[in-house]
Scaffold this active site. Structure first.
Site, PDB file in Angstrom:
ATOM      1  N   SER A  43       0.837  -1.200   0.000  1.00 26.82           N
ATOM      2  CA  SER A  43       0.000   0.000   0.000  1.00 26.82           C
ATOM      3  C   SER A  43       0.878   1.259   0.000  1.00 26.82           C
ATOM      4  O   SER A  43       1.767   1.355  -0.842  1.00 26.82           O
ATOM      5  CB  SER A  43      -0.938  -0.074   1.208  1.00 26.82           C
ATOM      6  OG  SER A  43      -1.989   0.836   1.091  1.00 26.82           O
ATOM      7  N   ASP A  71      -8.753  -7.034  -4.069  1.00 28.00           N
ATOM      8  CA  ASP A  71      -8.321  -5.804  -3.382  1.00 28.00           C
ATOM      9  C   ASP A  71      -9.293  -4.670  -3.691  1.00 28.00           C
ATOM     10  O   ASP A  71      -9.430  -4.253  -4.838  1.00 28.00           O
ATOM     11  CB  ASP A  71      -6.891  -5.432  -3.819  1.00 28.00           C
ATOM     12  CG  ASP A  71      -6.271  -4.393  -2.902  1.00 28.00           C
ATOM     13  OD1 ASP A  71      -6.990  -3.471  -2.469  1.00 28.00           O
ATOM     14  OD2 ASP A  71      -5.067  -4.510  -2.616  1.00 28.00           O
ATOM     15  N   HIS A 120      -7.227  -6.024   0.457  1.00 29.84           N
ATOM     16  CA  HIS A 120      -6.076  -5.144   0.640  1.00 29.84           C
ATOM     17  C   HIS A 120      -5.309  -5.475   1.917  1.00 29.84           C
ATOM     18  O   HIS A 120      -5.881  -5.456   2.996  1.00 29.84           O
ATOM     19  CB  HIS A 120      -6.587  -3.697   0.719  1.00 29.84           C
ATOM     20  CG  HIS A 120      -5.508  -2.689   0.589  1.00 29.84           C
ATOM     21  ND1 HIS A 120      -4.754  -2.549  -0.551  1.00 29.84           N
ATOM     22  CD2 HIS A 120      -5.044  -1.759   1.454  1.00 29.84           C
ATOM     23  CE1 HIS A 120      -3.877  -1.572  -0.389  1.00 29.84           C
ATOM     24  NE2 HIS A 120      -4.032  -1.080   0.823  1.00 29.84           N
TER      25      HIS A 120
END
Ligand SMILES: *[C@@H]1O[C@H](CO)[C@@H](O)[C@H](O)[C@H]1NC(C)=O
Ligand SMILES: *[C@@H]1O[C@H](CO)[C@@H](O)[C@H](O)[C@H]1NC(C)=O
Length: 326
Positions: free
Chosen positions: A33, A119, A153
């Site tokens: 991320s 995700d 995610h």
């Protein structure tokens, strides 16, 4: 003033040359991320030092073009807004201007890119652009991807964390896949079988020894995992630097991310030291993300950026840090 003979001058010049030619200490990077964006920024900006990069759930370099609204659109959920040519141009122009290391530093580097099919925070189509970006700069044969795991995610593990489909803190998801092990073997070749995370091998070090962490939006506390062998023989151990994502810092989560994400288990049995630099929650950055849009200044993605500068200094000093951990 001392009169020196020609031989002495040559000697002094030779010493000066040695000092100028001191090689950067090589290391590899990974992150998920915002940490994936930062790992990539470190790789592109400091490619003379960074020898390999594993990018998890992050879009391409220069994705935000310095705009927070692009972070919330192009760089997460609106891949059609990504301007890939501008990312490539940014990298090559910065390199020509000397703002980042020459692009040739990327030539022989291993690159690994991961994105989960489920995700919801950074869509797989965004991460596809990261692969395309690297294909412009690195031989395709050196790029490995993993795009078939139904992960939401987060950092993917075999057993630790939330269910694979879950979206939320600590953004560690159990998908039956040891992402840390895959990254380690992609970057370094087949490792020795992993051991157990031993909390007495995780140490805190002072990030403020390496710059003004307050201005850089970084914590004073950084972490380093070093097994017994690597603390006594740091020279024989390589360095890997892993960047947490948003809402994953020590300040937010304590040690949960570092304990669950799995790199420590590999560092327990292999000759590698893992550094976990820490960003900090601030008014401009309430989730403690790494800077990939400019909250520390417009130079966030080049060598002179406040965070890249401090991180590079910490990485270059890892032998010294590891030696003094006790
Ligand atoms: C990248 O690919 C080239 C060409 O196959 C190879 O010689 C080199 O060793 C590779 N680099 C790494 C780090 O694997
Ligand atoms: C953790 O490492 C220390 C030495 O560094 C050792 O004494 C201890 O037994 C280890 N703990 C486990 C659970 O292996």
């Amino acid at each position: 003033m001392k009169i020196v003979r020609p031989g002495e001058i040559m000697f002094v010049l030779a010493l000066a040359n040695v000092a100028l030619m001191v090689q950067a200490v090589p290391y590899t990077v990974s992150g998920g991320s915002s940490g994936g964006y930062m790992a990539q920024q470190m790789h592109i900006a400091y490619s003379a030092s960074v020898a390999g990069a594993a990018i998890v759930a992050a879009g391409p370099y220069h994705c935000s073009m310095g705009s927070l609204s692009r972070v919330q659109t192009a760089c997460t959920v609106n891949p059609w807004l990504i301007n890939l040519p501008s990312s490539v141009t940014a990298a090559t122009t910065y390199a020509t201007d000397g703002a980042i290391d020459p692009i040739s530093g990327l030539n022989n580097d291993k690159v690994f890119v991961f994105s989960g099919t489920s995700d919801q925070r950074v869509l797989q189509a965004v991460v596809q652009e990261t692969i395309s970006f690297y294909q412009e700069l690195v031989p395709t044969i050196n790029i490995t991807t993993m795009l078939d795991i139904p992960a939401n995610h987060g950092w993917v593990t075999k057993l630790e964390g939330n269910p694979c489909w879950y979206l939320g803190p600590p953004y560690v998801v159990a998908c039956g896949v040891d992402l840390s092990g895959i990254i380690y073997s992609t970057l370094y070749g087949t490792p020795v079988a992993k051991g157990n995370f031993n909390s007495s091998h995780l140490f805190m070090f002072d990030q403020s020894d390496y710059g003004d962490v307050w201005q850089a939006g970084m914590s004073t506390r950084g972490f380093i995992y070093a097994n017994d062998f690597c603390r006594s023989n740091p020279v024989k151990c390589t360095l890997h630097v892993n960047f947490h994502g948003c809402e994953q810092s020590y300040q937010t989560l304590g040690l949960v991310y570092i304990e669950e994400m799995g790199l420590g288990e590999w560092a327990e049995t292999n000759q590698v030291i893992i550094m976990f630099p820490q960003a900090m929650e601030t008014i401009n950055n309430p989730e403690g993300c790494w800077d990939f849009w400019g909250y520390t200044g417009s130079n966030f993605e080049v060598k002179a950026g406040l965070q890249p500068t401090i991180i590079q200094k910490m990485a270059q000093d890892y032998l010294n840090i590891a030696q003094n951990l006790g």
